[in-house]
Write a protein that holds these residues in place. Sequence first.
Motif, short mmCIF file in Angstrom:
data_model
loop_
_atom_site.label_atom_id
_atom_site.label_comp_id
_atom_site.label_asym_id
_atom_site.label_seq_id
_atom_site.Cartn_x
_atom_site.Cartn_y
_atom_site.Cartn_z
N THR A 164 50.74 31.15 41.67
CA THR A 164 49.48 31.86 41.44
C THR A 164 48.46 31.02 40.66
OG1 THR A 164 50.40 32.90 39.44
CG2 THR A 164 50.59 34.12 41.52
N GLU A 165 48.58 29.71 40.71
CA GLU A 165 47.58 28.86 40.06
C GLU A 165 46.22 29.02 40.70
OE1 GLU A 165 46.56 24.16 39.18
OE2 GLU A 165 48.01 24.71 40.71
N THR A 166 46.18 29.20 42.04
CA THR A 166 44.92 29.25 42.76
C THR A 166 44.60 30.64 43.30
OG1 THR A 166 45.27 26.96 43.46
CG2 THR A 166 43.59 28.22 44.65
N ARG A 167 45.57 31.27 43.94
CA ARG A 167 45.35 32.58 44.57
C ARG A 167 46.54 33.49 44.31
NH1 ARG A 167 43.92 28.62 48.11
NH2 ARG A 167 41.75 28.64 48.87
N ALA A 168 46.33 34.78 44.55
CA ALA A 168 47.41 35.75 44.50
C ALA A 168 47.20 36.77 45.61
CB ALA A 168 47.46 36.45 43.14
N SER A 169 48.31 37.28 46.12
CA SER A 169 48.28 38.31 47.15
C SER A 169 48.45 39.69 46.53
CB SER A 169 49.39 38.06 48.17
OG SER A 169 49.21 36.84 48.85
N ASN A 170 48.17 40.71 47.33
CA ASN A 170 48.35 42.11 46.92
C ASN A 170 47.55 42.41 45.66
OD1 ASN A 170 50.43 42.05 48.97
ND2 ASN A 170 51.78 41.16 47.42
N MET A 171 46.29 42.02 45.66
CA MET A 171 45.46 42.06 44.46
C MET A 171 44.45 43.20 44.51
SD MET A 171 42.82 39.13 43.09
CE MET A 171 44.07 37.89 42.80
N ILE A 172 44.23 43.81 43.35
CA ILE A 172 43.14 44.76 43.12
C ILE A 172 42.21 44.13 42.10
CG2 ILE A 172 42.50 47.08 42.37
CD1 ILE A 172 45.41 47.89 43.01
N GLY A 173 40.96 43.91 42.46
CA GLY A 173 40.04 43.23 41.56
C GLY A 173 38.74 43.99 41.36
N TYR A 174 38.13 43.81 40.20
CA TYR A 174 36.83 44.40 39.90
C TYR A 174 35.90 43.31 39.38
CZ TYR A 174 33.07 46.72 37.39
OH TYR A 174 31.83 47.08 36.93
N PHE A 175 34.66 43.27 39.91
CA PHE A 175 33.65 42.31 39.49
C PHE A 175 32.47 43.07 38.89
CE2 PHE A 175 36.14 40.09 42.57
CZ PHE A 175 36.09 38.76 42.23
N LEU A 176 32.00 42.61 37.74
CA LEU A 176 30.81 43.18 37.12
C LEU A 176 29.58 42.92 37.99
CD1 LEU A 176 31.32 42.09 33.39
CD2 LEU A 176 31.51 44.42 34.31
N PRO A 177 28.56 43.77 37.93
CA PRO A 177 27.32 43.55 38.68
C PRO A 177 26.46 42.50 37.98
CG PRO A 177 27.14 45.56 37.41
CD PRO A 177 28.54 45.05 37.20
N ALA A 178 26.72 41.24 38.26
CA ALA A 178 26.08 40.15 37.51
C ALA A 178 24.56 40.22 37.56
CB ALA A 178 26.57 38.81 38.06
N ALA A 179 24.00 40.62 38.70
CA ALA A 179 22.54 40.64 38.85
C ALA A 179 21.88 41.61 37.88
CB ALA A 179 22.18 40.99 40.28
N ALA A 180 22.62 42.60 37.42
CA ALA A 180 22.04 43.63 36.56
C ALA A 180 22.34 43.41 35.08
CB ALA A 180 22.57 45.01 36.99
N LEU A 181 23.06 42.34 34.74
CA LEU A 181 23.51 42.16 33.37
C LEU A 181 22.87 40.97 32.67
CD1 LEU A 181 27.32 42.98 33.77
CD2 LEU A 181 25.49 44.47 32.93
N GLY A 182 21.77 40.49 33.20
CA GLY A 182 21.02 39.43 32.53
C GLY A 182 21.76 38.13 32.38
N GLY A 183 22.62 37.80 33.33
CA GLY A 183 23.34 36.53 33.30
C GLY A 183 24.80 36.65 32.92
#
Length: 357
Positions: A164-183
């Motif tokens: 898992t150095e690069t990738r992982a399977s069976n993943m649940i991920g959440y990304f912050l809304p970068a465009a709305a958080l001033g950087g």
Amino acid sequence: MALAVLGCAGGAGAQVAGTGAGEVTSSSVTLFGVVDLAVAYGHGSENNLSRLVSGANTVSRLGFRGVEDLGGGLGAGFWLESGLNVDDGTGSGSNTNNQPSGATSSGALTFGRRATASLMGTWGEIRLGRDYVATFRNRDQTDPFTTNGVGASLPYAISIIGVTETRASNMIGYFLPAAALGGFFGEAQYYMGENTSGSDGNGWQARLGYANKVWGVAGAYGLTKYAQTATTGDNKAWNIGGHWNFGWANLMAGWFEDEVERTSTLKGTGYILGAVIPIRVDQLKISYSSYKTDDVGDPRTQKLAVGYVYNLSKRTAAYGTYAHVQNHGSAAVGLNGSLTGPGKNSDGFDLGLKHSF
């Protein structure tokens, strides 16, 4: 130029089908890919090797991605991306359970680089499937050679972190809304080995950072669970990376610490200093990296890498990369498949052609 634009925010800025979270405005499907081939040579104290390799500048790949506007500020997307070994016409392998036992052999076309479905809105993005882990992004985005070819940084090329150095399977991920958080940007991931018993291959990762048009910085931490034996154990990684774009050069740096909690804990530390210097429409790349572990014999390795990318057009480039490693103690890192003895040096170069579509 892509590295200069991405900086440290690439993981959160390029969400699905090239759009940021909360920015879906239409429906589309895109076919994309890269064909990259190079003549690679490695020189070691014990033998030399010449070969044709795929992806020495940018990983060869074939992919499909798309996004649908669901209305009300919601969007759905998918991303299917397969690695290609263009030198022999085969596909790259994948992994089903985040363990060595789950590795799939190369040859068939698999979507092992990325296979995700997403739901996104002004609140961010939920991403499911196989994807990069958060700690990899600092390894990749602080490396002028983006962890590819003979110039790839040592904290990536010889890291003690496993599957898992690069990738992982069976993943649940959440990304912050970068465009709305001033950087500010960030992500959190949980993934599963999906074993009937035990937690081997289960883990979580997180990354948080800030970036603007000039500079950026990000830190990340990850843990993957494995049974503790003489050779295996929980894998832990934390790192921090940053960049500063002066216009005449984009400078970057990263610090990395890895740990395998086996019966006798093994630790590895490394760093990279690098620069991408635009020369008209071309690029000069330079990096110096180091990695060492506390294993028997005090193995330590340093690498100097220099490369030039000559852009023939917006989609086609010729490139050359040279690298030299110095091994110390019991370290015996050879470049481009060559073999070198403990404490001996190694040299290598790539000469290649890349075409994107």
